[in-house]
Design a protein around this motif. Structure first.
Motif, short mmCIF file in Angstrom:
data_model
loop_
_atom_site.label_atom_id
_atom_site.label_comp_id
_atom_site.label_asym_id
_atom_site.label_seq_id
_atom_site.Cartn_x
_atom_site.Cartn_y
_atom_site.Cartn_z
N SER A 1 0.83 -1.21 0.00
CA SER A 1 0.00 0.00 0.00
C SER A 1 0.87 1.26 0.00
CB SER A 1 -0.97 0.00 1.19
OG SER A 1 -0.27 0.11 2.40
N GLU A 2 2.02 1.22 0.66
CA GLU A 2 2.93 2.37 0.65
C GLU A 2 3.53 2.57 -0.74
OE1 GLU A 2 5.70 1.45 3.77
OE2 GLU A 2 4.38 2.31 5.31
N LEU A 3 3.86 1.48 -1.43
CA LEU A 3 4.37 1.59 -2.80
C LEU A 3 3.31 2.17 -3.74
CD1 LEU A 3 6.31 -1.78 -2.94
CD2 LEU A 3 7.32 0.52 -3.10
N ILE A 4 2.06 1.81 -3.51
CA ILE A 4 0.96 2.36 -4.30
C ILE A 4 0.83 3.86 -4.04
CG2 ILE A 4 -1.57 2.37 -4.55
CD1 ILE A 4 -1.38 -0.74 -4.14
N ASP A 5 0.91 4.26 -2.77
CA ASP A 5 0.87 5.69 -2.42
C ASP A 5 1.99 6.45 -3.11
OD1 ASP A 5 -1.35 5.52 -0.77
OD2 ASP A 5 -0.22 5.65 1.11
N HIS A 6 3.19 5.90 -3.05
CA HIS A 6 4.37 6.55 -3.62
C HIS A 6 4.20 6.72 -5.14
CE1 HIS A 6 8.79 6.91 -4.43
NE2 HIS A 6 8.72 7.58 -3.29
N ALA A 7 3.74 5.68 -5.81
CA ALA A 7 3.52 5.75 -7.27
C ALA A 7 2.43 6.76 -7.61
CB ALA A 7 3.17 4.36 -7.80
N TYR A 8 1.38 6.82 -6.78
CA TYR A 8 0.30 7.79 -6.96
C TYR A 8 0.86 9.21 -6.93
CZ TYR A 8 -3.97 10.39 -5.51
OH TYR A 8 -5.01 11.28 -5.40
N ALA A 9 1.69 9.51 -5.95
CA ALA A 9 2.29 10.84 -5.83
C ALA A 9 3.14 11.15 -7.06
CB ALA A 9 3.12 10.95 -4.56
N GLN A 10 3.90 10.19 -7.54
CA GLN A 10 4.75 10.41 -8.71
C GLN A 10 3.91 10.67 -9.96
OE1 GLN A 10 7.17 6.82 -8.10
NE2 GLN A 10 8.94 8.17 -7.93
N ARG A 11 2.81 9.94 -10.13
CA ARG A 11 1.93 10.19 -11.28
C ARG A 11 1.33 11.59 -11.21
NH1 ARG A 11 0.24 5.11 -9.89
NH2 ARG A 11 -1.77 5.85 -9.16
N LEU A 12 0.92 12.01 -10.00
CA LEU A 12 0.37 13.34 -9.84
C LEU A 12 1.41 14.42 -10.12
CD1 LEU A 12 -1.89 12.91 -6.68
CD2 LEU A 12 -2.60 13.06 -9.08
N MET A 13 2.66 14.19 -9.76
CA MET A 13 3.72 15.17 -10.04
C MET A 13 3.87 15.34 -11.55
SD MET A 13 6.67 14.60 -7.13
CE MET A 13 7.21 13.06 -7.80
N GLU A 14 3.81 14.26 -12.29
CA GLU A 14 3.91 14.34 -13.76
C GLU A 14 2.72 15.11 -14.34
OE1 GLU A 14 6.36 13.56 -15.96
OE2 GLU A 14 7.50 13.29 -14.11
N LEU A 15 1.54 14.80 -13.86
CA LEU A 15 0.34 15.52 -14.33
C LEU A 15 0.42 17.01 -13.98
CD1 LEU A 15 -2.42 12.95 -13.34
CD2 LEU A 15 -1.73 13.59 -15.67
N ARG A 16 0.93 17.32 -12.80
CA ARG A 16 1.02 18.70 -12.35
C ARG A 16 1.95 19.52 -13.24
NH1 ARG A 16 1.57 17.63 -7.35
NH2 ARG A 16 3.80 17.91 -7.12
N LYS A 17 3.01 18.89 -13.75
CA LYS A 17 3.92 19.60 -14.66
C LYS A 17 3.16 20.14 -15.87
CE LYS A 17 8.09 17.05 -13.49
NZ LYS A 17 9.06 16.06 -13.95
N GLY A 18 2.29 19.32 -16.45
CA GLY A 18 1.49 19.75 -17.59
C GLY A 18 0.51 20.85 -17.21
N ILE A 19 -0.10 20.72 -16.04
CA ILE A 19 -1.05 21.72 -15.57
C ILE A 19 -0.35 23.05 -15.35
CG2 ILE A 19 -2.54 22.39 -13.64
CD1 ILE A 19 -3.23 19.35 -13.38
N GLU A 20 0.81 23.01 -14.69
CA GLU A 20 1.56 24.23 -14.42
C GLU A 20 2.02 24.91 -15.71
OE1 GLU A 20 4.59 23.19 -11.58
OE2 GLU A 20 3.12 22.91 -9.98
N GLU A 21 2.42 24.11 -16.69
CA GLU A 21 2.83 24.66 -17.98
C GLU A 21 1.65 25.38 -18.64
OE1 GLU A 21 3.85 22.56 -22.08
OE2 GLU A 21 5.37 22.17 -20.54
N GLU A 22 0.50 24.72 -18.63
CA GLU A 22 -0.70 25.31 -19.22
C GLU A 22 -1.11 26.58 -18.49
OE1 GLU A 22 -3.75 25.84 -21.87
OE2 GLU A 22 -2.18 24.31 -21.99
N MET A 23 -1.10 26.53 -17.17
CA MET A 23 -1.49 27.70 -16.38
C MET A 23 -0.49 28.84 -16.52
SD MET A 23 -3.07 25.95 -12.94
CE MET A 23 -3.73 27.47 -12.28
N GLY A 24 0.78 28.50 -16.72
CA GLY A 24 1.81 29.51 -16.90
C GLY A 24 1.57 30.38 -18.12
N GLN A 25 0.87 29.85 -19.10
CA GLN A 25 0.54 30.61 -20.30
C GLN A 25 -0.52 31.66 -20.05
OE1 GLN A 25 -0.38 27.90 -23.49
NE2 GLN A 25 1.31 26.55 -22.97
N ARG A 26 -1.21 31.57 -18.92
CA ARG A 26 -2.30 32.50 -18.59
C ARG A 26 -1.86 33.65 -17.71
NH1 ARG A 26 -6.63 31.90 -21.48
NH2 ARG A 26 -8.09 32.23 -19.80
N VAL A 27 -0.62 33.60 -17.25
CA VAL A 27 -0.13 34.62 -16.32
C VAL A 27 0.22 35.90 -17.06
CG1 VAL A 27 1.66 35.18 -14.63
CG2 VAL A 27 0.70 32.90 -14.72
#
Length: 158
Positions: A132-158
């Motif tokens: 379950s801890e390995l699943i949590d860790h992988a979940y956080a890593q997937r969210l970090m990758e998704l967040r990079k795309g979100i931040e890039e997209e949002m950065g275009q609106r600043v």
């Protein structure tokens, strides 16, 4: 006495009349305040340092919290960087009379530990061991990758 770094924290609240909105349900902002408090307690408990919130993402309200409910806000470390901690926060609420609780809210927060001058400072590494801890860790890593795309997209609106 030795210092421990608890990975999880649970705070409990009773939903009071001062917490409700015009619809008779607990304000989303009140739930978000509880989430921030639990996340902060978890981050400080893990790092042993003052921490600041740098990101709250994917907050999902599944169902309302009702007046008089017992509310449990649980936070747990999912991933640690050099100075940051990714923390999942889950909110459950239920009627004390029947003991039935259900998940009402979920999100992931990122906190950064700071030193006495307010600068980022290293945190202890969290290493997952159980499945379950390995699943949590992988979940956080997937969210970090998704967040990079979100931040890039949002950065275009600043």
């Amino acid at each position: 006495m030795s210092k421990t770094n608890p990975r999880e924290v649970t705070l409990r609240f009773l939903a009071q009349p001062t917490d409700v909105n015009f619809g008779g349900k607990v304000h989303g902002g009140t739930v978000m305040k509880w989430i921030d408090q639990a996340g902060y307690a978890c981050a400080v408990g893990w790092s042993g340092r003052y921490c600041v919130t740098v990101y709250v993402g994917g907050i999902r309200f599944y169902k309302p919290v009702l007046l008089g409910s017992m509310v449990e806000v649980s936070a747990r470390v999912l991933y640690t960087g050099r100075t940051s901690m990714h923390i999942a926060v889950d909110v459950q609420a239920g009627d004390l009379k029947d003991g039935e609780f259900s998940k009402t809210t979920h999100c992931v927060m990122v906190f950064v530990a700071t030193n006495d001058h307010g600068n980022p400072t290293p945190v202890p590494e969290w290493v997952p061991h159980s499945e379950s801890e390995l699943i949590d860790h992988a979940y956080a890593q997937r969210l970090m990758e998704l967040r990079k795309g979100i931040e890039e997209e949002m950065g275009q609106r600043v």
